[in-house]
Design a protein around this motif. Structure first.
Motif, PDB file in Angstrom:
ATOM      1  N   GLU A 177      12.482 -25.929 -35.239  1.00 26.33           N
ATOM      2  CA  GLU A 177      11.831 -25.852 -36.411  1.00 26.33           C
ATOM      3  C   GLU A 177      10.976 -24.920 -36.824  1.00 26.33           C
ATOM      4  OE1 GLU A 177      12.809 -29.629 -37.696  1.00 26.33           O
ATOM      5  OE2 GLU A 177      14.688 -30.421 -37.287  1.00 26.33           O
ATOM      6  N   ASP A 178      10.315 -24.443 -36.122  1.00 24.42           N
ATOM      7  CA  ASP A 178       8.965 -23.613 -36.489  1.00 24.42           C
ATOM      8  C   ASP A 178       9.078 -22.521 -36.534  1.00 24.42           C
ATOM      9  OD1 ASP A 178       7.785 -25.988 -36.947  1.00 24.42           O
ATOM     10  OD2 ASP A 178       6.843 -26.684 -35.028  1.00 24.42           O
ATOM     11  N   LEU A 195      12.140 -24.411 -25.816  1.00 23.11           N
ATOM     12  CA  LEU A 195      11.507 -25.497 -25.893  1.00 23.11           C
ATOM     13  C   LEU A 195      11.142 -26.692 -25.991  1.00 23.11           C
ATOM     14  CD1 LEU A 195      11.747 -22.654 -29.759  1.00 23.11           C
ATOM     15  CD2 LEU A 195       9.888 -24.189 -28.829  1.00 23.11           C
ATOM     16  N   ASP A 196      12.457 -27.128 -25.227  1.00 19.75           N
ATOM     17  CA  ASP A 196      12.755 -28.614 -25.028  1.00 19.75           C
ATOM     18  C   ASP A 196      12.845 -28.298 -23.258  1.00 19.75           C
ATOM     19  OD1 ASP A 196      13.542 -29.095 -27.718  1.00 19.75           O
ATOM     20  OD2 ASP A 196      15.695 -29.145 -27.679  1.00 19.75           O
ATOM     21  N   TYR A 215      16.166 -22.385 -27.529  1.00 19.93           N
ATOM     22  CA  TYR A 215      16.537 -24.190 -27.781  1.00 19.93           C
ATOM     23  C   TYR A 215      16.125 -24.546 -25.916  1.00 19.93           C
ATOM     24  CZ  TYR A 215      18.928 -22.723 -31.780  1.00 19.93           C
ATOM     25  OH  TYR A 215      18.774 -21.291 -32.970  1.00 19.93           O
ATOM     26  N   TYR A 226      20.176 -26.948 -34.867  1.00 19.63           N
ATOM     27  CA  TYR A 226      18.970 -26.990 -33.379  1.00 19.63           C
ATOM     28  C   TYR A 226      20.160 -27.608 -32.593  1.00 19.63           C
ATOM     29  CZ  TYR A 226      16.602 -26.536 -37.526  1.00 19.63           C
ATOM     30  OH  TYR A 226      15.413 -26.147 -38.555  1.00 19.63           O
ATOM     31  N   THR A 246      17.908 -29.908 -22.586  1.00 16.76           N
ATOM     32  CA  THR A 246      17.130 -29.709 -21.096  1.00 16.76           C
ATOM     33  C   THR A 246      18.078 -29.586 -20.154  1.00 16.76           C
ATOM     34  OG1 THR A 246      17.222 -32.093 -21.811  1.00 16.76           O
ATOM     35  CG2 THR A 246      15.215 -31.237 -22.668  1.00 16.76           C
ATOM     36  N   SER A 253      15.122 -21.049 -36.740  1.00 14.48           N
ATOM     37  CA  SER A 253      15.846 -22.078 -37.384  1.00 14.48           C
ATOM     38  C   SER A 253      16.469 -21.854 -38.812  1.00 14.48           C
ATOM     39  CB  SER A 253      14.197 -22.516 -38.387  1.00 14.48           C
ATOM     40  OG  SER A 253      13.540 -21.520 -38.646  1.00 14.48           O
ATOM     41  N   TYR A 309       4.834 -26.492 -30.930  1.00 16.54           N
ATOM     42  CA  TYR A 309       6.077 -25.903 -31.505  1.00 16.54           C
ATOM     43  C   TYR A 309       7.315 -26.590 -31.188  1.00 16.54           C
ATOM     44  CZ  TYR A 309       2.851 -21.963 -32.967  1.00 16.54           C
ATOM     45  OH  TYR A 309       1.629 -21.150 -33.394  1.00 16.54           O
ATOM     46  N   SER A 310       8.726 -26.332 -32.834  1.00 14.37           N
ATOM     47  CA  SER A 310       9.172 -26.870 -31.859  1.00 14.37           C
ATOM     48  C   SER A 310      10.234 -25.357 -32.481  1.00 14.37           C
ATOM     49  CB  SER A 310      10.053 -28.464 -32.564  1.00 14.37           C
ATOM     50  OG  SER A 310       9.913 -28.230 -33.645  1.00 14.37           O
TER      51      SER A 310
END
Length: 132
Positions: A48-49, A29-30, A26, A59, A68, A54, A45-46
Motif C-alpha cells: 500500500e506504500d 513485501l510479504d 508483492y 493487493y 508468501t 497500490s 513498507y507494504s
C-alpha cells in the motif's frame, strides 16, 4: 529452460482495475524475512506504500494463492536456474529500487521548462543505496 518470457512494460505505469502489478513486488513485501526486508530497504513498507503496487487498490491474488508461498517458490526457482547468491541479491536490489522509484517526485524548474528529482523525497536515498 526458459527461452522467452513476455514482460508487459505497461504494467510499470498502469494496471487495470482489479489487477496487480508484477507479482514479484508483492511476493517480496510479504515473503521476505525481516532481515531481508531490512537489507533491501523495504522494512516498514507494504504494498500500500508504493505507487507501483497500490495504483489499482488490489493487493491480493484472485486465485487465493499467498504471496508468501510464491516468494519461496521464486527463490527456489532462482536457485534451480543457477542464479548465484550475488545474482539473486542483484535481482532483489533492482526490484526494491523500482518500488522506491515509483514514489519519486519530480519538481518543475525554470517555469516548467525543466524538472528535477525532489531531493527531499524519502525514497531517493534507498534507490541510491540499492543501485550502488
Amino acid at each position: 529452460r526458459i527461452d522467452f518470457y513476455l514482460l508487459e512494460k505497461v504494467r510499470l505505469v498502469a494496471v487495470n482495475p482489479g489487477e496487480r502489478n508484477y507479482h514479484v513486488f508483492y511476493e517480496m513485501l510479504d515473503g521476505m524475512t525481516d532481515e531481508d526486508l531490512d537489507n533491501f530497504l523495504l522494512n516498514d513498507y507494504s504494498a500500500e506504500d508504493f505507487r507501483i503496487t497500490s495504483c489499482s487498490g488490489t493487493y491480493d491474488r484472485r486465485d487465493g494463492v499467498k504471496d508468501t508461498d510464491t516468494y519461496e517458490d521464486l527463490v527456489d526457482a532462482l536457485e534451480v536456474m543457477g542464479f548465484s547468491p550475488d545474482q539473486q541479491n542483484d535481482v532483489f536490489s533492482i526490484a526494491s529500487a523500482v518500488l522506491h522509484m515509483s514514489n519519486l517526485t519530480i519538481n518543475p524548474t525554470k517555469g516548467g521548462e525543466e524538472c528535477e528529482i525532489d531531493s527531499s523525497n524519502e525514497h531517493l536515498q534507498p534507490i541510491l543505496d540499492l543501485m550502488g
